[in-house]
Scaffold this active site. Structure first.
Site, PDB file in Angstrom:
ATOM      1  CG  HIS A 263     -11.591  -7.530   7.156  1.00 26.34           C
ATOM      2  ND1 HIS A 263     -10.956  -8.465   7.932  1.00 26.34           N
ATOM      3  CD2 HIS A 263     -10.972  -7.557   5.946  1.00 26.34           C
ATOM      4  CE1 HIS A 263     -10.002  -9.038   7.230  1.00 26.34           C
ATOM      5  NE2 HIS A 263      -9.989  -8.506   6.021  1.00 26.34           N
TER       6      HIS A 263
ATOM      7  CD  GLU B 114      -1.806  -2.393   1.322  1.00 24.74           C
ATOM      8  OE1 GLU B 114      -2.650  -3.266   1.050  1.00 24.74           O
ATOM      9  OE2 GLU B 114      -0.685  -2.661   1.812  1.00 24.74           O
TER      10      GLU B 114
END
Length: 798
Positions: free
Chosen positions: A591, A524
């Site tokens: 998540h 990322e």
């Protein structure tokens, strides 16, 4: 005459003319004297802090010979030698930044400390200027290894320009022949960003030239405690390019060896430029004649042997000895160059200081005269007497000290009136206006291309508009966008071949090619860096992070670099990136999908968009593509298969930023929310309607910017009660919205009941349906909270 320790000699065909060599030596002397004066100015209090290039001059002089117009540099907090070698700026410019002279610092307008450089990439109206006609310095940042992500993006843009036949690149690239020079201190190579960049550059094969500046220490920590084998080039051997394969090229050189430095940069950069093979230049045995910075002394942590080595192998000293040994100049000629450098630096320092401080000093003396007249008029005012005494005691005051004292003087005399007081009030108002422009502008675009200036075009629908899944709508939109914007690129994890895990770009790689829509690895930090560098060079990247939770891995380049770029460069550089991700209503600790407080706290300078569905998302993407602001757009994960009507003007309509939408009118209470919580609120509204409770439901649509027209306050004026709903942690997004509406917009004065916030629990949600229900807001929670609010206010009615 001392004998040189340097043994390397240039060949007759590669040795520069004597005049050029002596000019190189002069630049080294100029830079060293500048470093000395930087330290002195900081230690005498004329500058707040100083970092400089002492001991690191020679490799930059060699680097400058390989640096061509059109190339970029991605650096950290050093590097003024390269600027002097390339004649990018004057000595006065460098001192202006040291003094934080907002009027004369050409790199940041007084917003960055010294040795943080930048060259304009746009004009003040926001139009791109030619990058090919200048040496380009991307705005430096201090975060250790933070420059690596930007560096790979700037280099990656060259790769894209080399392969793009469909682009008009006249301002940006000469067929991708530009190199990005990325410099990093040896200790900073311990950071994960460095290793991620090394790996990514080897995979991508981009023209990135990384120089590791190795002086043996990370402030006081020696290399053996920083790096395995005490050598970053040895550790990186596994990345070395093999014949016919990918990888990086590795060069090593002593930082005091002028002939070898010229050879290695000439040879290495030629290959990087020609083949796009990334390279690492490990420049070793550098020194620190003055220590790491002005905040300390290196004698505290270096032993006598190391100090003796540093004196002997000082790069400027070795260069001098080499010149003498090769009969390029004699002692007298070199002494003359050294004296010339000292004089030029000191003259520039005095000129820059006078240019900066004389206007302040004159105003200080003028105000002193006003003060003395005031005190004589109001001799009994002890507070005024105290202000005057403090004012007299100032030693080289800065503007803020003068302004703060003037404010206190005006407070002391607030009940009096005279000509001098009016003069002080006018002065204070003028200073406030000027300083607002100097220090509080350009966080976002203020050009005609600002996202908030994009013309609003509403979606239109045919009578027979089909109902499609959300992912089908966004897929059709992206197809239109790639047809209409030749410089548009998209990349991310699983984005290319399969079109994204939620199919938002399904089939588009086949239509537009792997060059424009492509996959990247799980990294990322450098995904953000690729987007940043591409956007700084005229491309329009959409960089995808698969889920919002994973954005934390790439948060540093977003927060430290992209979000601050326009501001810290004083509107000279931009990076209109679009970061695409998805969140809300995810399940599980890793998540949960809603860390909005993190984004709101760290991404000022970027827009944060939270569409409730994909018709809205498509309009927001369209708005961003017509703007020059960076943004994060968070799609609703559980909306990809929700049915929506397809607008007939898809690819044309826009959604305005900072403009909430009233989804349901009501009179009893206002509910303010966004994203996936809109559907939760809608269900609660239906339940509350059965009780006769009329809810005005408002979707804020964007969190940054937030309600620029104060539409929520208008709703509050009508209902006099308000609930803020989201699924962030307590004190996160709901607290932010509450502050915006009740404090900044003055909504508190319209409340008849206490405001209510409904958020998720403080812990992250456990996995599973039960964990989700009992951890995040649901329609029943909203119903209970709203019913309790209105019941308390009107028990006889409810």
């Amino acid at each position: 005459m001392e004998k040189t320790i340097t043994t390397t000699n240039l060949t007759a065909t590669t040795q520069p003319p004597s005049e050029e060599i002596l000019h190189d030596y002069f630049i080294c002397c100029l830079s060293r004297e500048l470093s000395t004066q930087i330290r002195r100015e900081a230690l005498t209090g004329k500058a707040k802090f100083g970092v400089s290039d002492d001991g690191k001059e020679l490799f930059q002089v060699a680097m400058a010979k390989a640096f061509q117009k059109g190339d970029f540099r991605s650096d950290y907090y050093r590097g003024h030698t390269l600027l002097l070698a390339l004649d990018i700026c004057s000595l006065e410019d460098l001192f202006a930044q040291l003094y934080a002279d907002s009027e004369n610092d050409p790199f940041s307008g007084g917003r960055q400390m010294n040795n943080h450089h930048a060259t304009p990439l746009i004009d003040q109206a926001g139009n791109w200027i030619s990058h090919l006609e200048q040496y380009n310095l991307s705005s430096d940042i201090s975060t250790t290894a933070g420059q690596m992500a930007r560096g790979i993006g700037l280099a990656f843009a060259s790769k894209k320009y080399r392969t793009a036949q469909h682009l008009d690149a006249d301002l940006f690239s000469d067929k991708g022949n530009e190199v990005c020079f990325c410099n990093i201190g040896d200790a900073s190579t311990s950071e994960g960003a460095f290793w991620e960049t090394i790996n990514a550059s080897g995979v991508l094969q981009v023209p990135l030239a990384i120089t590791v500046v190795d002086d043996g220490y990370g402030i006081s920590v020696p290399t053996k405690l920083q790096t395995t084998k005490a050598s970053v080039s040895k550790v990186l051997e596994g990345f070395r390019e093999e014949q016919g394969g990918d990888g990086i090229e590795i060069y090593t050189c002593k930082g005091w060896d002028y002939p070898s430095l010229l050879e290695v940069y000439k040879k290495g950069i030629e290959k990087v430029r020609r083949t796009h093979t990334p390279a690492l230049f490990h420049i070793d045995e550098l020194t620190q004649p003055q220590g790491h910075s002005t905040s300390g002394s290196h004698e505290r942590y270096k032993d006598k042997a190391r100090m003796k080595f540093e004196q002997q192998y000082d790069c400027n000293r070795q260069f001098r000895l080499w010149i003498l040994a090769n009969d390029i100049a004699d002692e007298e000629e070199l002494a003359a160059l050294e004296g010339k450098a000292r004089k030029q630096v000191r003259d520039a320092k005095n000129k820059a200081w006078k240019r900066y401080y004389l206007p302040i000093e004159l105003k200080w003396r003028e105000i002193m005269e006003v003060y003395e007249r005031l005190v004589s008029q109001f001799p009994d005012n002890q507070r005024a007497q105290k202000c005057l005494a403090e004012f007299r005691d100032f030693i080289t005051p800065v503007r803020s000290e003068i302004f703060a004292n003037v404010r206190r003087m005006l407070n002391a005399l607030r009940h009096e009136s005279c000509q001098e007081i009016e003069w002080l009030r006018e002065f204070a108002g003028e200073v406030k206006d000027v300083m607002q422009k100097r220090y509080n502008t350009h966080l976002y675009s203020e050009t005609e291309r600002a996202a908030i200036q994009v013309r609003t075009i509403a979606p239109t629908y045919a009578d027979d508009a089909p109902l499609l899944n959300g992912y089908e709508i966004i897929n059709r939109y992206f197809e239109q966008a790639f047809k209409n914007h030749a410089n548009l690129y998209a990349f991310g994890e699983d984005l290319g071949k399969i079109g994204g895990v939620n199919q938002g770009m399904a089939g588009l790689q086949e239509k537009f090619g792997e060059d424009r829509i492509f996959d990247v690895g799980i990294r990322e930090w450098t995904i953000m860096g690729q987007a940043l560098g591409m956007a700084m060079r005229g491309l329009r990247p959409i960089a995808e992070i698969q889920y919002l939770d994973y954005l934390i891995y790439g948060f540093s380049p977003l927060s430290d670099d992209i979000a601050t770029l326009r501001y810290r460069s004083n509107n000279q550089q931009i990076a209109p990136v679009i970061i695409r991700t998805r969140g809300h209503r995810l399940e599980g600790i890793w998540h949960s999908g809603s860390p909005m407080g993190v984004l709101l706290g760290g991404l000022r300078g970027m827009h944060v968009l939270v569409p409730r569905n994909f018709v809205q998302a498509a309009g927001m993407y369209q708005t961003l593509l017509h703007s020059d602001d960076p943004a994060v757009l968070i799609e609703c994960l559980n909306a990809y298969r929700q049915k929506e009507r397809l607008p007939s003007n898809l690819g044309t309509y826009t959604v305005p930023l900072g403009v909430p939408e009233v989804l349901r009118p009501g009179t009893d209470v206002s509910i303010v929310t966004y994203g996936a919580c809109v559907r939760i609120a809608e269900k609660a509204c239906d339940m509350l309607a059965e009780e006769g409770i009329s809810v005005e439901l408002i979707d804020v649509q964007t969190l940054l910017p937030f309600d620029l027209e104060q539409r929520i306050v208008e709703s509050l004026k009508k209902t006099n009660r308000i609930v803020f709903l989201d699924e962030d942690v307590p004190g996160g997004g709901t607290a932010y919205m509450l502050d915006e509406v009740l404090v900044k917009q003055g909504g508190y004065q319209y409340l008849d009941s206490p405001p209510v916030t409904i958020s998720a629990k403080a812990h992250r949600p456990p996995y599973g349906t039960d964990g989700d229900y009992f951890s995040k807001p649901n329609p029943d929670d909203v119903y209970d909270a709203v019913y309790s609010l209105v019941h308390e206010a009107e028990p006889s009615r409810f």
